[in-house]
Write an enzyme that holds these catalytic residues in place. Sequence first.
Site, PDB file in Angstrom:
ATOM      1  N   HIS A   1     -24.453 -23.376 -12.615  1.00 42.55           N
ATOM      2  CA  HIS A   1     -23.075 -23.876 -12.463  1.00 42.55           C
ATOM      3  C   HIS A   1     -22.695 -24.750 -13.673  1.00 42.55           C
ATOM      4  O   HIS A   1     -21.604 -24.636 -14.213  1.00 42.55           O
ATOM      5  CB  HIS A   1     -22.944 -24.765 -11.212  1.00 42.55           C
ATOM      6  CG  HIS A   1     -23.090 -24.051  -9.905  1.00 42.55           C
ATOM      7  ND1 HIS A   1     -23.894 -24.522  -8.898  1.00 42.55           N
ATOM      8  CD2 HIS A   1     -22.516 -22.921  -9.429  1.00 42.55           C
ATOM      9  CE1 HIS A   1     -23.811 -23.712  -7.855  1.00 42.55           C
ATOM     10  NE2 HIS A   1     -22.990 -22.731  -8.151  1.00 42.55           N
TER      11      HIS A   1
ATOM     12  N   LYS B   1     -21.559 -19.759   4.644  1.00 42.60           N
ATOM     13  CA  LYS B   1     -22.724 -20.574   4.274  1.00 42.60           C
ATOM     14  C   LYS B   1     -22.774 -21.862   5.077  1.00 42.60           C
ATOM     15  O   LYS B   1     -21.740 -22.499   5.298  1.00 42.60           O
ATOM     16  CB  LYS B   1     -22.670 -20.922   2.779  1.00 42.60           C
ATOM     17  CG  LYS B   1     -22.841 -19.738   1.872  1.00 42.60           C
ATOM     18  CD  LYS B   1     -22.826 -20.173   0.412  1.00 42.60           C
ATOM     19  CE  LYS B   1     -22.974 -18.988  -0.533  1.00 42.60           C
ATOM     20  NZ  LYS B   1     -22.690 -19.357  -1.937  1.00 42.60           N
TER      21      LYS B   1
ATOM     22  N   ARG C   1     -23.467 -13.160 -12.219  1.00 42.72           N
ATOM     23  CA  ARG C   1     -24.889 -13.142 -12.584  1.00 42.72           C
ATOM     24  C   ARG C   1     -25.408 -11.727 -12.770  1.00 42.72           C
ATOM     25  O   ARG C   1     -26.142 -11.433 -13.688  1.00 42.72           O
ATOM     26  CB  ARG C   1     -25.719 -13.817 -11.478  1.00 42.72           C
ATOM     27  CG  ARG C   1     -25.559 -15.309 -11.446  1.00 42.72           C
ATOM     28  CD  ARG C   1     -26.155 -15.876 -10.196  1.00 42.72           C
ATOM     29  NE  ARG C   1     -25.505 -15.316  -9.031  1.00 42.72           N
ATOM     30  CZ  ARG C   1     -25.573 -15.806  -7.816  1.00 42.72           C
ATOM     31  NH1 ARG C   1     -26.306 -16.858  -7.583  1.00 42.72           N
ATOM     32  NH2 ARG C   1     -24.944 -15.242  -6.813  1.00 42.72           N
TER      33      ARG C   1
ATOM     34  N   SER D   1     -27.745 -21.726  -5.487  1.00 46.48           N
ATOM     35  CA  SER D   1     -28.005 -22.939  -4.691  1.00 46.48           C
ATOM     36  C   SER D   1     -28.847 -22.594  -3.473  1.00 46.48           C
ATOM     37  O   SER D   1     -29.740 -23.357  -3.089  1.00 46.48           O
ATOM     38  CB  SER D   1     -26.682 -23.563  -4.226  1.00 46.48           C
ATOM     39  OG  SER D   1     -25.868 -23.877  -5.310  1.00 46.48           O
TER      40      SER D   1
HETATM   41  O1  PNS Z   1     -20.070 -20.658  -4.461  1.00 50.85           O
HETATM   42  P1  PNS Z   1     -19.527 -19.637  -3.496  1.00 50.85           P
HETATM   43  O2  PNS Z   1     -20.036 -19.923  -2.082  1.00 50.85           O
HETATM   44  O3  PNS Z   1     -19.814 -18.218  -3.915  1.00 50.85           O
HETATM   45  O4  PNS Z   1     -17.936 -19.819  -3.500  1.00 50.85           O
HETATM   46  C1  PNS Z   1     -17.124 -19.080  -2.610  1.00 50.85           C
HETATM   47  C2  PNS Z   1     -15.782 -19.812  -2.422  1.00 50.85           C
HETATM   48  C3  PNS Z   1     -16.016 -21.215  -1.899  1.00 50.85           C
HETATM   49  C4  PNS Z   1     -15.059 -19.875  -3.773  1.00 50.85           C
HETATM   50  C5  PNS Z   1     -14.939 -18.982  -1.405  1.00 50.85           C
HETATM   51  O5  PNS Z   1     -15.633 -18.894  -0.200  1.00 50.85           O
HETATM   52  C6  PNS Z   1     -13.561 -19.598  -1.192  1.00 50.85           C
HETATM   53  O6  PNS Z   1     -12.677 -19.399  -1.996  1.00 50.85           O
HETATM   54  N1  PNS Z   1     -13.412 -20.383  -0.095  1.00 50.85           N
HETATM   55  C7  PNS Z   1     -12.162 -21.033   0.236  1.00 50.85           C
HETATM   56  C8  PNS Z   1     -11.442 -20.279   1.366  1.00 50.85           C
HETATM   57  C9  PNS Z   1     -10.749 -19.058   0.792  1.00 50.85           C
HETATM   58  O7  PNS Z   1      -9.828 -19.139   0.007  1.00 50.85           O
HETATM   59  N2  PNS Z   1     -11.236 -17.873   1.229  1.00 50.85           N
HETATM   60  C10 PNS Z   1     -10.688 -16.607   0.805  1.00 50.85           C
HETATM   61  C11 PNS Z   1     -11.301 -16.140  -0.488  1.00 50.85           C
HETATM   62  S1  PNS Z   1     -10.556 -14.657  -1.076  1.00 50.85           S
END
Ligand code: PNS
Length: 161
Positions: free
Chosen positions: A17, A41, A90, A128
């Site tokens: 990150h 998660k 990745r 993570s």
């Molecule tokens: O680090 P991650 O867990 O891969 O990040 C995913 C994250 C937090 C960016 C995604 O789950 C997110 O955007 N969450 C906020 C809620 C949302 O907007 N969900 C719709 C995504 S299209």
Amino acid sequence: MKRAIYPGSFDPITNGHLDIIERAASMSAHLTVAILVNPQKKGLFSFEERKRLIEESTRHLDNIEVICFSGLLAEYCRQNNMEIIIRGLRAISDYEYEIQMAQMNKKLYPQVDTVFLMTNPSYAYLSSSLVKEVAQFGGCVGDLVPAVAYQQLKEKLKGRI
Ligand code: PNS
């Protein structure tokens, strides 16, 4: 690039990150690192803890801010006039999930575009979730996360790291 947002769970921030944050910050006038809820998660660190870890790991950068938001990413972008989302890629296995999110975010907020940065190969295997799993079973993760995050992980998993 103008203002950009780098969203994620950051539970906790890893060196992968941090590498993306440093590169995105060098390309944009201002970078917002946004800690958001990923409903898939289960978190180990609270939002406030994650925020502090990112802030402490990025003290050397002067054009970033760290925020927490519990709603939709697209909505945050709309409310704050943000049109560039940064995500790290990745491996090919990330692609399907990432393209779905990028396209859904575009559907929800058409002005937004997602820009992907290829992860530094040194961190291609890093996540993570894997860091927490390895730490939980006593594996060494000291060189995979910033020093402050390693300290906090040790606190959380007392005796097991
Ligand atoms: O680090 P991650 O867990 O891969 O990040 C995913 C994250 C937090 C960016 C995604 O789950 C997110 O955007 N969450 C906020 C809620 C949302 O907007 N969900 C719709 C995504 S299209």
